[in-house]
Design an enzyme around this catalytic site. Structure first.
Site, PDB file in Angstrom:
ATOM      1  N   ALA A   1      -3.424  -5.069   4.557  1.00 30.10           N
ATOM      2  CA  ALA A   1      -4.526  -5.711   3.802  1.00 30.10           C
ATOM      3  C   ALA A   1      -4.740  -5.119   2.406  1.00 30.10           C
ATOM      4  O   ALA A   1      -5.701  -5.483   1.731  1.00 30.10           O
ATOM      5  CB  ALA A   1      -5.837  -5.708   4.576  1.00 30.10           C
ATOM      6  N   ALA A   2      -3.824  -4.243   1.942  1.00 30.95           N
ATOM      7  CA  ALA A   2      -3.949  -3.717   0.569  1.00 30.95           C
ATOM      8  C   ALA A   2      -3.842  -4.868  -0.428  1.00 30.95           C
ATOM      9  O   ALA A   2      -4.698  -5.033  -1.307  1.00 30.95           O
ATOM     10  CB  ALA A   2      -2.867  -2.679   0.288  1.00 30.95           C
ATOM     11  N   GLY A   3      -2.777  -5.655  -0.290  1.00 31.13           N
ATOM     12  CA  GLY A   3      -2.578  -6.783  -1.209  1.00 31.13           C
ATOM     13  C   GLY A   3      -3.713  -7.790  -1.106  1.00 31.13           C
ATOM     14  O   GLY A   3      -4.132  -8.375  -2.113  1.00 31.13           O
ATOM     15  N   ASP A   4      -4.223  -8.018   0.085  1.00 30.21           N
ATOM     16  CA  ASP A   4      -5.318  -8.998   0.260  1.00 30.21           C
ATOM     17  C   ASP A   4      -6.596  -8.501  -0.406  1.00 30.21           C
ATOM     18  O   ASP A   4      -7.311  -9.270  -1.048  1.00 30.21           O
ATOM     19  CB  ASP A   4      -5.556  -9.264   1.748  1.00 30.21           C
TER      20      ASP A   4
HETATM   21  P1  ADP Z   1       1.183  -5.804  -0.513  1.00 30.51           P
HETATM   22  O1  ADP Z   1       0.185  -5.083   0.333  1.00 30.51           O
HETATM   23  O2  ADP Z   1       0.877  -7.247  -0.693  1.00 30.51           O
HETATM   24  O3  ADP Z   1       2.618  -5.531  -0.169  1.00 30.51           O
HETATM   25  P2  ADP Z   1       1.242  -3.775  -2.614  1.00 30.51           P
HETATM   26  O4  ADP Z   1       1.929  -2.856  -1.656  1.00 30.51           O
HETATM   27  O5  ADP Z   1       1.865  -3.959  -3.957  1.00 30.51           O
HETATM   28  O6  ADP Z   1       0.992  -5.233  -2.018  1.00 30.51           O
HETATM   29  O7  ADP Z   1      -0.257  -3.218  -2.791  1.00 30.51           O
HETATM   30  C1  ADP Z   1      -1.252  -3.971  -3.442  1.00 30.51           C
HETATM   31  C2  ADP Z   1      -2.152  -3.042  -4.228  1.00 30.51           C
HETATM   32  O8  ADP Z   1      -2.770  -2.108  -3.329  1.00 30.51           O
HETATM   33  C3  ADP Z   1      -1.436  -2.184  -5.261  1.00 30.51           C
HETATM   34  O9  ADP Z   1      -1.280  -2.884  -6.495  1.00 30.51           O
HETATM   35  C4  ADP Z   1      -2.380  -0.992  -5.372  1.00 30.51           C
HETATM   36  O10 ADP Z   1      -3.475  -1.301  -6.197  1.00 30.51           O
HETATM   37  C5  ADP Z   1      -2.906  -0.844  -3.937  1.00 30.51           C
HETATM   38  N1  ADP Z   1      -2.105   0.129  -3.188  1.00 30.51           N
HETATM   39  C6  ADP Z   1      -1.114  -0.124  -2.305  1.00 30.51           C
HETATM   40  N2  ADP Z   1      -0.600   1.017  -1.796  1.00 30.51           N
HETATM   41  C7  ADP Z   1      -1.302   2.025  -2.359  1.00 30.51           C
HETATM   42  C8  ADP Z   1      -1.266   3.461  -2.255  1.00 30.51           C
HETATM   43  N3  ADP Z   1      -0.400   4.086  -1.441  1.00 30.51           N
HETATM   44  N4  ADP Z   1      -2.145   4.180  -2.998  1.00 30.51           N
HETATM   45  C9  ADP Z   1      -3.046   3.574  -3.812  1.00 30.51           C
HETATM   46  N5  ADP Z   1      -3.134   2.225  -3.949  1.00 30.51           N
HETATM   47  C10 ADP Z   1      -2.275   1.459  -3.250  1.00 30.51           C
END
Ligand code: ADP
Length: 303
Positions: free
Chosen positions: A252-255
């Site tokens: 859910a980071a991307g979401d």
């Molecule tokens: P998805 O979850 O869709 O694969 P990402 O991995 O690019 O997308 O993560 C989306 C956003 O979440 C990133 O642009 C960043 O802001 C944040 N994020 C993801 N992983 C981390 C991390 N390990 N530390 C800090 N922020 C993170």
């Protein structure tokens, strides 16, 4: 009052953890089981509802089954302030379901049953004309039928709504889709699927963004995990670095990022400020276990 419309999937994620993944024909006892409320559309709707100011109206168009997990999801979304107008529970199908097996070494296998998500058809969108007409932003992903996604983007664009496509999960899309998209937010894998450019350096992100601009997309935001996000837009081009945190679960980071980005833009933030806000919100999500339950509230995100 500003209004954000999210369209997309809702899934019950059944997560089991194992010492190693079961092989074909093998039965293994899991170390841990949990049921998470997930699905990209629902996660993004929850992110918008928790991160927006109280005077923002959040509409979510989705399909749930008429089952207990569908009831639970609906109750939890209403508590977060999502409007119920676009949500229908259907008795023909179960709520979308994902079976997620995770091994101790982090590898996983996932099976998804689209269930009720597959019942959100292009013609159904006509019933929600008023939700489109009142919205300033549409946020949509690729977990519902692609014909529905195309119709939603067209309807929104014709009504002057700013369209934001999170092209996840990774798919190859024809130009018919991208001509209706104002802002696109792929991660590295999704950017590669859309453009054929492997994203290893910022130069690659730049090249992929140019290819997406050529197909009619005004603003490209490529998320780069722990590195942050690369923006290509008329007002700002470059990397906005992530917040440095100890990640425990990136589900859910991307979401969260997408919900926060749209909330920021709907409040009049510049694109780089909105991406900074999105980095801050998703950095909190990665420090917590789970999908929707990991998504922060506005008061938790530092200014
Ligand atoms: P998805 O979850 O869709 O694969 P990402 O991995 O690019 O997308 O993560 C989306 C956003 O979440 C990133 O642009 C960043 O802001 C944040 N994020 C993801 N992983 C981390 C991390 N390990 N530390 C800090 N922020 C993170």
């Amino acid at each position: 009052m500003s209004q954000i419309l999210i369209i997309g999937s809702a899934n019950a994620d059944h997560v089991m953890k194992f010492e190693y993944l079961p092989a074909a024909g093998q039965t293994l006892m899991s170390r841990e089981y949990r049921l998470e409320h997930g699905g990209k559309g629902a996660n993004q709707a929850v992110a918008c509802a928790r991160l927006a100011k109280p005077d923002t109206h959040i509409d979510f168009i989705c399909r749930l089954g008429k089952d207990s997990v569908g009831d639970d999801m609906l109750q939890s979304w209403l508590k977060d302030g999502i409007s119920a107008e676009g949500i229908t529970q259907t008795s023909n199908m179960s709520t979308g379901t994902a079976m997620i097996f995770i091994g101790d070494n982090g590898e996983n296998t996932i099976g998804v049953a689209a269930g009720a998500n597959a019942e959100l058809l292009p013609e159904d969108l006509e019933n929600y004309y008023a939700l489109f007409a009142n919205a300033q932003y549409l946020l949509i992903q690729l977990e519902t039928p692609l014909t529905t996604v195309a119709k939603a983007l067209q309807m929104a664009k014709r009504l002057g709504v700013t369209t934001v496509l999170n092209p996840a999960p990774a798919k190859v899309l024809g130009p018919n889709y991208l001509q209706w998209v104002d802002i696109i937010t792929p991660n590295e894998t999704e950017a590669a699927a859309l453009t054929g450019v492997e994203i290893n350096h910022l130069d690659d992100a730049h090249l992929a963004a140019q290819l997406l601009h050529q197909q009619g997309v005004g603003i490209v935001v490529i998320t780069l995990g722990a590195k942050g996000a690369y923006i290509s837009s008329p007002h700002f081009t470059g990397l906005v670095p992530a917040i440095n945190v100890q990640a425990v679960d990136t589900v859910a980071a991307g979401d969260t990022f997408n919900g926060a980005l749209v909330v920021g833009l709907s409040e009049g933030m510049s694109i780089d400020a909105a991406v900074g806000f999105a980095n801050a919100a998703s950095a909190i999500t990665v420090t917590r276990q789970g999908a929707q339950r990991a998504i922060p509230y506005r008061h938790e995100v530092p200014n």
